[in-house]
Design a protein around this motif. Structure first.
Motif, PDB file in Angstrom:
ATOM      1  N   ARG A 519       0.822  -1.209   0.000  1.00  0.00           N
ATOM      2  CA  ARG A 519       0.000   0.000   0.000  1.00  0.00           C
ATOM      3  C   ARG A 519       0.859   1.262   0.000  1.00  0.00           C
ATOM      4  N   SER A 520       2.007   1.191   0.660  1.00  0.00           N
ATOM      5  CA  SER A 520       2.862   2.378   0.746  1.00  0.00           C
ATOM      6  C   SER A 520       3.406   2.776  -0.620  1.00  0.00           C
ATOM      7  N   LEU A 521       3.550   1.806  -1.553  1.00  0.00           N
ATOM      8  CA  LEU A 521       4.002   2.136  -2.900  1.00  0.00           C
ATOM      9  C   LEU A 521       2.992   3.020  -3.622  1.00  0.00           C
ATOM     10  N   TRP A 522       1.742   2.906  -3.211  1.00  0.00           N
ATOM     11  CA  TRP A 522       0.656   3.686  -3.815  1.00  0.00           C
ATOM     12  C   TRP A 522       0.369   4.955  -3.015  1.00  0.00           C
ATOM     13  N   SER A 523       0.295   4.829  -1.691  1.00  0.00           N
ATOM     14  CA  SER A 523      -0.154   5.936  -0.846  1.00  0.00           C
ATOM     15  C   SER A 523       0.844   7.095  -0.791  1.00  0.00           C
ATOM     16  N   ARG A 524       2.100   6.840  -1.167  1.00  0.00           N
ATOM     17  CA  ARG A 524       3.067   7.936  -1.146  1.00  0.00           C
ATOM     18  C   ARG A 524       2.773   8.990  -2.211  1.00  0.00           C
ATOM     19  N   HIS A 525       1.870   8.674  -3.131  1.00  0.00           N
ATOM     20  CA  HIS A 525       1.479   9.640  -4.158  1.00  0.00           C
ATOM     21  C   HIS A 525       0.197  10.394  -3.777  1.00  0.00           C
ATOM     22  N   VAL A 526      -0.297  10.150  -2.567  1.00  0.00           N
ATOM     23  CA  VAL A 526      -1.466  10.882  -2.076  1.00  0.00           C
ATOM     24  C   VAL A 526      -0.983  12.116  -1.321  1.00  0.00           C
ATOM     25  N   ASN A 527      -1.538  13.264  -1.652  1.00  0.00           N
ATOM     26  CA  ASN A 527      -1.161  14.526  -0.997  1.00  0.00           C
ATOM     27  C   ASN A 527      -1.890  14.630   0.345  1.00  0.00           C
ATOM     28  N   LEU A 528      -1.251  14.146   1.397  1.00  0.00           N
ATOM     29  CA  LEU A 528      -1.880  14.112   2.713  1.00  0.00           C
ATOM     30  C   LEU A 528      -2.028  15.499   3.334  1.00  0.00           C
TER      31      LEU A 528
END
Length: 542
Positions: A519-528
């Motif tokens: 999931r971290s490979l994907w979620s790092r592209h989310v602007n938190l």
């Protein structure tokens, strides 16, 4: 008179002289007697000490062995008496163990066909309970074998049932929309209504000409997931060598149009162009509208058929019936997923596009995909595997299609690797010269007439049949799939080298049921840091 003879080694000998009278003779006799007694003591104690030591070591083991054999023979039905067993088994340790094993095996085989579901004693929950009952009732080894096997079968049934329920719940969890994503859509729809910037034109007027300009790199997404679309676009732009060449075409449904438009109107990438279009904005011909409606109706019937039958079947975890869990997949009923067969009608002015699913993340520049020569084929897809000749990048044809049906087995090889969807290059000109879309509808009708026995539920099976003979294999490292399942053979350097990671399977990266590492490979592209993301607590799994 006594004389001592002394040397460097010590006293050599003692001599008693006969010149001593009276008491001297008596003393000599006494000394001689004492010496003789001492000599006899030394002679008698030397062999006795080793014997005592040996007996001290052996006797405890001998006692334990005799006690064990006495207990063993008392509970065994093969001896007429404990005395007889102790007599001939005392030094037959291997024979006893072998005989016990044979007797236990024979007892287990005798009860093999007598254990049926529901015959187990529900009061025996643990092995300790079984041992206590067997000890108190002094039952024979056959009764012990019967109860042991019944208990094991009962436990196995419970484990299999728990695994089945757990797998079903895991797939069912993929059908739900997280509260945070639902919140995000509501907040963005509200923003669209009150904020003029959220309603601004996409793309801006100065970039409208790029939408049909074939010199640009066109990427198509069919999705109703705002967060997923933002990750696909942000990761693609971030890795692109020439992001100003990219044009993204997002097609969504009517209910998602306003939040999708609001997001990209406010947060569109500066260099690339993004178009958001709803299905309600297309002016299709009556033929296309009828075809889309029939397609969706048949897919709904297929999914409902397998879903309803799934509740009536008693199957083991990991067996052939596991495939029908795809009926739980939300893509099974998603119009956006099935609509890819109409891409040529969606974009009549384009001749070559790259299609990306919304559950992918782009890790490397993909601009060279538009220069690939597909040798006249309609689709470029990963077919061969990075793991060698003996494995497939995804699944084999037999995992999607029913090869017991002659209509399937007569035209395809069940052990062939199925091509991967999710990241594909489409030559739309070559597609329009073929009968791929009409072939797709033909197979849907054949599936309906066969009672839905031609393939398992899902998006890909009818596409495999319709695109047969029109697929051009591309480099395996263009896409690694299967990251939405519990185990993936792609690890380490393969994940890093892949241009596109595809989260095929129930565990989508925006859900909590997947692997945290993947999931971290994907979620790092989310602007938190985005205000809407923070308000809705997106990816907040505390």
């Amino acid at each position: 008179m006594m004389k001592l003879y002394i040397s460097t080694a010590g006293i050599k000998r003692v001599t008693i002289s006969n010149s001593i009278e009276g008491s001297g003779s008596k003393g000599g006799a006494t000394v001689a007697a004492t010496s003789a007694a001492t000599a006899r003591g030394r002679l008698s104690s030397r062999p006795l000490l080793p014997i005592l030591l040996v007996l001290g070591i052996v006797l405890p083991f001998l006692f334990v062995r005799v006690a064990f054999l006495a207990l063993e023979s008392a509970s065994s039905s093969s001896c007429s008496s404990p005395v007889e067993c102790k007599g001939w088994r005392l030094f037959s340790r291997g024979y006893v163990s072998q005989k016990l094993r044979e007797e236990l095996a024979r007892a287990l085989m005798e009860v093999k066909d007598n254990i049926v579901e529901g015959t187990t004693d529900g009061s025996l929950e643990t092995f300790n309970d079984l041992v206590k009952e067997m000890t108190s009732k002094q039952q024979d080894i056959k009764a012990f074998a019967f109860k042991t096997k019944a208990m094991l079968l009962n436990m196995e049934q419970k484990v299999q049932s728990a695994k089945k329920r757990e797998l079903m719940y895991w797939y069912l969890a993929s059908r739900g929309v997280p509260k945070s994503l639902h919140c995000l859509c509501l907040k963005l729809a509200e923003e669209y209504a009150v904020n003029a910037m959220a309603r601004s034109r996409l793309p801006p007027p100065e970039h409208v000409s790029r939408l049909a300009d074939t010199s640009f790199h066109h990427i198509v997404l069919l999705t109703d997931n705002v967060l997923a679309a933002s990750v696909v676009i942000s990761s693609t732009v971030e890795k692109a060598s020439n992001p100003e060449k990219l044009v993204f075409h997002i097609v969504t449904d009517k209910k998602t149009y306003t939040p999708m438009h609001a997001w990209f109107a406010m947060y569109s990438p500066k260099s690339a162009v993004v178009e958001v279009k709803g299905l309600h904005q297309y002016d299709w011909s009556r033929k296309v509208n009828v075809g889309v409606k029939q397609m969706l109706e048949i897919h709904q019937l297929i999914c409902s058929h397998y879903y309803n039958n799934l509740k009536e079947e008693d199957f083991e975890h990991g067996g052939e019936h596991r495939k029908v869990f795809e009926a739980f997949n939300p893509g099974c009923l998603s119009l956006m997923d099935h609509l890819r067969i109409y891409i040529p009608e969606l974009f009549p002015e384009l001749d070559k596009i790259v299609f990306l699913d919304d559950d992918v993340v782009v890790q490397h520049d993909i601009s060279s995909l538009w220069t690939l020569d597909l040798n006249g084929k309609a689709i470029g897809a990963v077919v061969d595997s990075w793991c060698g000749d003996n494995c497939c990048p995804g699944r084999k044809y037999k995992d999607y299609l029913n090869f017991s049906h002659p209509m399937i087995s007569s035209i395809l090889d069940q052990d062939r690797c199925a091509w991967l969807s999710g990241m594909n290059v489409f030559d739309l000109e070559a597609w329009r010269r073929t009968n791929i879309t009409s072939s797709y509808h033909k197979w849907l009708k054949l599936s309906l007439n066969s009672g839905f026995t031609l393939w398992q539920p899902g998006v890909l099976p009818p596409n495999l049949l319709a695109f047969e003979g029109h697929v051009h294999p591309i480099d395996p490292l263009w896409q690694v799939a299967g990251l939405g399942y519990r185990s993936s053979s792609a690890q380490g350097h393969i994940l890093e080298a892949a241009a596109v990671l595809h989260f095929t399977g129930p565990a989508k990266p925006w859900l909590e049921i997947g692997s945290p590492e993947l999931r971290s490979l994907w979620s790092r592209h989310v602007n938190l840091s985005n205000s809407f993301i923070r308000k809705c607590k997106v990816l907040h799994w505390g």
